[in-house]
Design an enzyme around this catalytic site. Structure first.
Site, PDB file in Angstrom:
ATOM      1  N   ALA A 103       3.134  -0.917   4.612  1.00  0.00           N
ATOM      2  CA  ALA A 103       2.574  -0.638   6.071  1.00  0.00           C
ATOM      3  C   ALA A 103       2.073  -2.053   6.570  1.00  0.00           C
ATOM      4  CB  ALA A 103       1.464   0.276   5.942  1.00  0.00           C
ATOM      5  N   ARG A 137       3.945  11.203  -1.663  1.00  0.00           N
ATOM      6  CA  ARG A 137       3.986  10.789  -0.412  1.00  0.00           C
ATOM      7  C   ARG A 137       5.354  11.149   0.310  1.00  0.00           C
ATOM      8  NH1 ARG A 137       4.503   4.398   1.095  1.00  0.00           N
ATOM      9  NH2 ARG A 137       4.172   5.204   3.175  1.00  0.00           N
ATOM     10  N   TYR A 192      10.822   9.259   1.393  1.00  0.00           N
ATOM     11  CA  TYR A 192      10.736   8.330   0.219  1.00  0.00           C
ATOM     12  C   TYR A 192      11.190   8.820  -0.950  1.00  0.00           C
ATOM     13  CZ  TYR A 192       7.620   5.930   3.594  1.00  0.00           C
ATOM     14  OH  TYR A 192       7.108   5.115   4.795  1.00  0.00           O
ATOM     15  N   ARG A 249      13.103   4.511  12.617  1.00  0.00           N
ATOM     16  CA  ARG A 249      11.827   5.094  12.423  1.00  0.00           C
ATOM     17  C   ARG A 249      11.002   4.708  13.779  1.00  0.00           C
ATOM     18  NH1 ARG A 249       9.055   5.058   6.819  1.00  0.00           N
ATOM     19  NH2 ARG A 249       7.887   6.551   7.888  1.00  0.00           N
ATOM     20  N   PRO A 268       0.684  -1.274   0.048  1.00  0.00           N
ATOM     21  CA  PRO A 268      -0.054  -0.079   0.090  1.00  0.00           C
ATOM     22  C   PRO A 268       0.654   1.439  -0.159  1.00  0.00           C
ATOM     23  CG  PRO A 268      -0.044  -1.100   2.109  1.00  0.00           C
ATOM     24  CD  PRO A 268       0.361  -2.125   1.038  1.00  0.00           C
ATOM     25  N   ASN A 269       0.256   2.115  -0.792  1.00  0.00           N
ATOM     26  CA  ASN A 269       0.756   3.659  -0.664  1.00  0.00           C
ATOM     27  C   ASN A 269       2.107   3.496  -1.621  1.00  0.00           C
ATOM     28  OD1 ASN A 269      -1.336   4.765   0.654  1.00  0.00           O
ATOM     29  ND2 ASN A 269      -0.231   3.764   2.188  1.00  0.00           N
ATOM     30  N   GLU A 298      12.929  -9.433   1.304  1.00  0.00           N
ATOM     31  CA  GLU A 298      12.207  -8.317   1.686  1.00  0.00           C
ATOM     32  C   GLU A 298      12.909  -6.860   1.540  1.00  0.00           C
ATOM     33  OE1 GLU A 298      11.966  -8.027   5.951  1.00  0.00           O
ATOM     34  OE2 GLU A 298      10.470  -6.750   6.159  1.00  0.00           O
ATOM     35  N   HIS A 319      12.776  -2.397   1.878  1.00  0.00           N
ATOM     36  CA  HIS A 319      12.120  -1.143   2.502  1.00  0.00           C
ATOM     37  C   HIS A 319      12.998  -0.102   1.714  1.00  0.00           C
ATOM     38  CE1 HIS A 319       9.401  -3.053   4.924  1.00  0.00           C
ATOM     39  NE2 HIS A 319      10.288  -3.924   5.413  1.00  0.00           N
ATOM     40  N   ASN A 325       8.213  -5.796  -1.046  1.00  0.00           N
ATOM     41  CA  ASN A 325       7.866  -4.538   0.092  1.00  0.00           C
ATOM     42  C   ASN A 325       6.452  -4.445   0.424  1.00  0.00           C
ATOM     43  OD1 ASN A 325       7.821  -2.165   1.416  1.00  0.00           O
ATOM     44  ND2 ASN A 325       8.826  -0.919  -0.084  1.00  0.00           N
TER      45      ASN A 325
END
Ligand code: DQA
Length: 146
Positions: free
Chosen positions: A76, A17, A22, A106, A9-10, A97, A99, A73
């Site tokens: 969220a 965003r 990012y 974070r 998502p996103n 994975e 990110h 990825n």
């Protein structure tokens, strides 16, 4: 060798965003970057992005018997989705994975990765480059596995 590259998502909102987190490049730019990275490594790939957890689970399930590796990825859903973890374990396809941001530095709620528990490696904080590293890592892993 055929890889499925999944973005959650996103990720389709890249460039819009939180550019400070990012970056300013778009999802279209990320797609081109990943396609080039796969071409460089001589692997075939298919790209998939969804904002819906169940759709990601369905996509992972349908990868069974079709793809040799998965780069994911989960965005969220990384921090919430046991369903995505279970789907990765169910198909047993080697996964890496990624990110874009450095999730380790974070918020506390980002410190757990469920999907990561089914992955052979995680790249974070490298921006787009993380996807290229993931493709290289997965290819090497699969070649060594043979
Ligand atoms: C992300 C990190 C996640 O915590 C976040 O929810 C995202 C993107 C990353 O690529 O840095 O949407 O997966």
């Amino acid at each position: 060798m055929k890889f499925l590259i999944i973005n959650g998502p996103n990720i389709n909102m890249l460039g819009i965003r939180e550019p400070a987190v990012y970056g300013s490049r778009s999802y279209e730019a990320l797609k081109s970057f990943i396609l080039s990275a796969c071409e460089e490594s001589g692997v075939e790939c298919e790209l998939y992005q969804s904002n819906h957890e169940g759709c990601i689970v369905d996509r992972i399930q349908s990868a069974y018997g079709v793809f040799d590796g998965i780069v994911i990825n989960p965005a969220a859903y990384t921090h919430t989705s046991v369903a995505i973890l279970d789907a990765l374990k169910a198909v047993g396809i080697p996964a890496v994975e990624v990110h874009i941001s450095d999730v380790k530095s974070r918020e506390d709620f980002r410190q757990i990765s469920y999907a990561g528990m089914a992955c052979i490696k995680t790249y974070m904080g490298l921006g787009f480059e993380g996807y290229r590293q993931a493709v290289i890592c997965l290819k090497k892993y699969l070649e060594e596995e043979k």
